[in-house]
Every structure is written in structure tokens, then in C-alpha cells.
Write an enzyme that holds these catalytic residues in place. Structure first.
Site, mmCIF file in Angstrom:
data_model
loop_
_atom_site.group_PDB
_atom_site.id
_atom_site.type_symbol
_atom_site.label_atom_id
_atom_site.label_comp_id
_atom_site.label_asym_id
_atom_site.label_seq_id
_atom_site.Cartn_x
_atom_site.Cartn_y
_atom_site.Cartn_z
ATOM 1 N N ILE A 137 0.858 -1.175 0.000
ATOM 2 C CA ILE A 137 0.000 0.000 0.000
ATOM 3 C C ILE A 137 0.898 1.229 0.000
ATOM 4 C CG2 ILE A 137 -1.768 1.300 1.218
ATOM 5 C CD1 ILE A 137 -2.731 -1.352 0.023
ATOM 6 N N LYS A 138 0.688 2.119 -0.972
ATOM 7 C CA LYS A 138 1.514 3.319 -1.084
ATOM 8 C C LYS A 138 0.988 4.410 -0.154
ATOM 9 C CE LYS A 138 2.957 4.500 -5.253
ATOM 10 N NZ LYS A 138 2.933 4.808 -6.717
ATOM 11 N N ILE A 139 1.884 4.917 0.685
ATOM 12 C CA ILE A 139 1.563 5.996 1.623
ATOM 13 C C ILE A 139 2.621 7.078 1.448
ATOM 14 C CG2 ILE A 139 1.329 6.653 4.057
ATOM 15 C CD1 ILE A 139 0.468 3.807 4.661
#
Length: 357
Positions: A137-139
Site C-alpha cells: 500500500i503506497k503511503i
């Protein structure tokens, strides 16, 4: 041997910065895996916006709209379907490398870049929804994103930290990651949670192209990359990192992003050849990947000592470039650009949905 395979054998992972349903259906992504030594994939809203505008998703949009989906819910349903398929294609790589490689990435809504609590909630929900162990998941590595990264890692959610631009940004992202791993270890949980720290390259050179002399053109991005790689290697050798590795933790790998050359006068493989280094990742769009496959060259790997980057950075400072301030601006501008792309994507989906329903 093709340059892509040679670079892979030098210890760097090549990832594709693109995904569409058409690429999955046609076998193009599998072709890149089989013939270009591609071992992972990243995505972003702009990529999906272009793909959806082509009409390739019309049937899916029509069906999901009929089921009551719209807006973000509709987009994430489409994106998760694609990334599940991509994750399955890269699963053999993931298993062969014991979870080091073979990842795909899906990002939370860019509208949450400055909202810690909602980023945590969205990241956990998206990872559970996707149901693939090799999905990041890109944060964003904003001030508000950093505690969200720590909490997600502590909760066992693999994270691709995005929107990093400098060695200082990287250190902050690495600290957020390690803190999350330490919390898992303290609770007696498995500390092996995957992560990459994505540092954006080409935007540096675009930002200073008009204010620096010709002999400094297209040199700032690589100098910042060398400085960041030095920080990365220093961290890998630190007592903190080695203590966690001894406990079974993973190393957060450094990833080079935004590696398409923007200057038409420069080499189209500038940020691939110049950022070659073992145990790092370079994610690149199709055109850059194809160019490197066709005529790329693999030289000596980047030295761990910065390769003289301090002298180059000092020359930029002498030309009036405040690298620290520019890194802050690039991150802020990048977040704003992601929001604009997201809003374009939502408008695209709304228009497509209205036309089809």
C-alpha cells in the site's frame, strides 16, 4: 545479454511503472517478466486515468455501476481487480526471493496525504480487500504520513513509502518503518514486514533547469540519488538495522521512482544507468524500460560513499539552489499533483459511468 538482464544480475530489481487491464489481457506484463527481467510493478492514479479514458474498462464500469458502485468505490474495485492479477503474475518471483521481490503497489487516496488517521484506516482496509501478500500500500512520506507508515507496519501492512525526494526524506521514512518493526518485535509478532522507500529523481532536474548553467543540467537528480544511496548504505550498516535483522526483520529497500528522462537533450536511460546499485529497485515506465532493453548500458554500480555528490551539491548551492528547501517544495508540489490527478481520475470515472449507464 540484454542490459535489463545484466542490471538484474548486478543485483538491482527492475519494476514496471504501469498497469492496464489491456496489458494484463494481452500478456504484455508476462512478456516483460519473461524477457525483460521485470520483477515487480507500481501504479498511480494517472496511469489508471489514461487506461480508463481508452474505453478498456467500459464493460466493467457498466457492470459495477449497475451494482451501485460509483466514485472512489468504483475505482478501487477496478484497481484491486487489476492488481490482484498482477500480484499473481509476480507471485513466483515473490516466493523464489522469499518475499524480497515480486511486489505490486496500490496507493491510498492522495486526498489523505495530510490526514494520519484516515490514511491508516484506508491502508488497512485496502490491503485486506486486495487479499494478496505481495501487495504494497503506497503511503506518502509527508509529516502526517510518517506516523501512518509506522502504524501500518506495526499492524503487518506492507508499505511503499512514496513522495520522497532527498536523503533527509529517506531517513525519516526509514525511521518510521523501523519504529513500526520495533513495535512488532516488542509485541512478539513476526517483524518481517515488507517495505520500499520511493525517492523521486527526474523532478529535481526539471525544477532547476532554468536557473543553472549548462554544465550542471541533468546532474542534480543523480547527485541527490547518490547522497540518498549513501544514507541508505549507512543505515543498513547501523546497529539499529542489524539488531532488527538479527531478530528476523526485513530491510526496507530503496526504490528509484520518476526515472523517465524529461530533458530531450539527455540520454533516455539517464536515471537507469546512473542509479544502478545492488539491493535497490528502479521502477520505470514502458518507454524507459524499452529504451534500456534496446540500447542501455550497465556500468559500475554506484559507490556507497556518495561518489563525489557533495562537490556537485555544493556547486548547485553556489548557483543559488537550496536543496533542502527545494526538496520540501517538490514533496508539497508532488502531493498537490497527485491530488489533481486523483480529481481528474474521479471526474473521468464519473463521466464514463454517466455515459454508459
Amino acid at each position: 545479454m540484454k542490459a535489463t538482464q545484466s542490471l538484474h544480475e548486478h543485483g538491482q530489481s527492475l519494476w514496471l511503472d504501469n498497469i492496464t487491464r489491456g496489458m494484463l489481457d494481452s500478456g504484455r506484463i508476462q512478456h516483460y517478466i519473461d524477457n525483460y527481467a521485470v520483477t515487480g510493478l507500481t501504479s498511480n492514479p494517472s496511469i489508471f486515468d489514461k487506461a480508463i479514458s481508452s474505453g478498456a474498462y467500459d464493460d466493467a464500469i457498466r457492470a459495477k455501476s449497475a451494482a451501485g458502485l460509483s466514485g472512489e468505490d468504483l475505482f478501487f474495485e477496478l484497481a484491486v481487480e487489476d492488481l490482484r492479477r498482477a500480484a499473481d503474475l509476480f507471485l513466483p518471483v515473490h516466493e523464489r526471493t522469499d518475499g524480497i521481490d515480486g511486489w505490486v503497489s496500490l496507493e491510498v487516496s492522495p486526498l489523505l496525504a495530510y490526514d494520519t488517521a484516515r490514511t491508516i484506516e484506508a491502508a488497512k482496509a485496502l490491503h485486506a480487500r486486495a487479499g494478496r501478500r505481495n501487495l504494497f500500500i503506497k503511503i506518502p512520506g509527508t509529516a502526517e504520513g510518517l506516523p501512518a507508515i509506522t502504524e501500518c507496519i506495526a499492524s503487518g501492512v506492507p508499505v511503499n513509502v512514496t513522495l520522497l525526494f532527498s536523503a533527509d526524506h529517506y531517513r525519516a521514512a526509514a525511521d518510521a518503518y523501523l519504529t513500526g518493526v520495533e513495535r512488532r518485535a516488542e509485541r512478539g509478532l513476526d517483524p518481517a514486514v515488507g517495505s520500499v522507500a520511493s525517492v523521486f529523481m527526474s523532478r529535481w532536474d526539471v525544477a532547476v533547469a532554468e536557473q543553472t548553467p549548462q554544465d550542471l543540467h541533468d546532474r542534480l537528480g543523480l547527485a541527490v540519488g547518490q547522497d540518498t544511496y549513501r544514507a541508505y548504505r549507512t543505515l543498513l550498516d547501523s546497529d539499529r538495522a542489524q539488531r532488527l535483522e538479527n531478530a528476523g526483520a526485513r530491510t526496507q529497500r530503496l526504490l528509484w521512482a520518476s526515472t523517465r528522462t524529461k530533458d530531450p537533450a539527455a540520454s533516455d536511460t539517464l536515471y537507469v544507468r546512473g542509479l544502478a546499485a545492488p539491493f535497490t529497485v528502479n521502477t520505470m515506465p514502458d518507454a524507459t524500460l524499452e529504451a534500456f532493453y534496446d540500447h542501455g548500458e550497465v556500468g559500475e554500480p554506484m559507490p556507497a560513499d556518495g561518489n563525489g555528490c557533495d562537490e556537485v551539491l555544493a556547486r548547485f548551492a553556489g548557483a543559488g539552489v537550496d536543496v533542502g528547501a527545494l526538496a520540501t517544495r517538490l514533496q508539497s508540489d508532488g502531493a498537490a499533483s497527485f491530488v489533481a490527478s486523483w480529481n481528474d481520475l474521479m471526474a473521468r470515472i464519473s463521466a464514463q459511468r454517466a455515459a454508459l449507464v
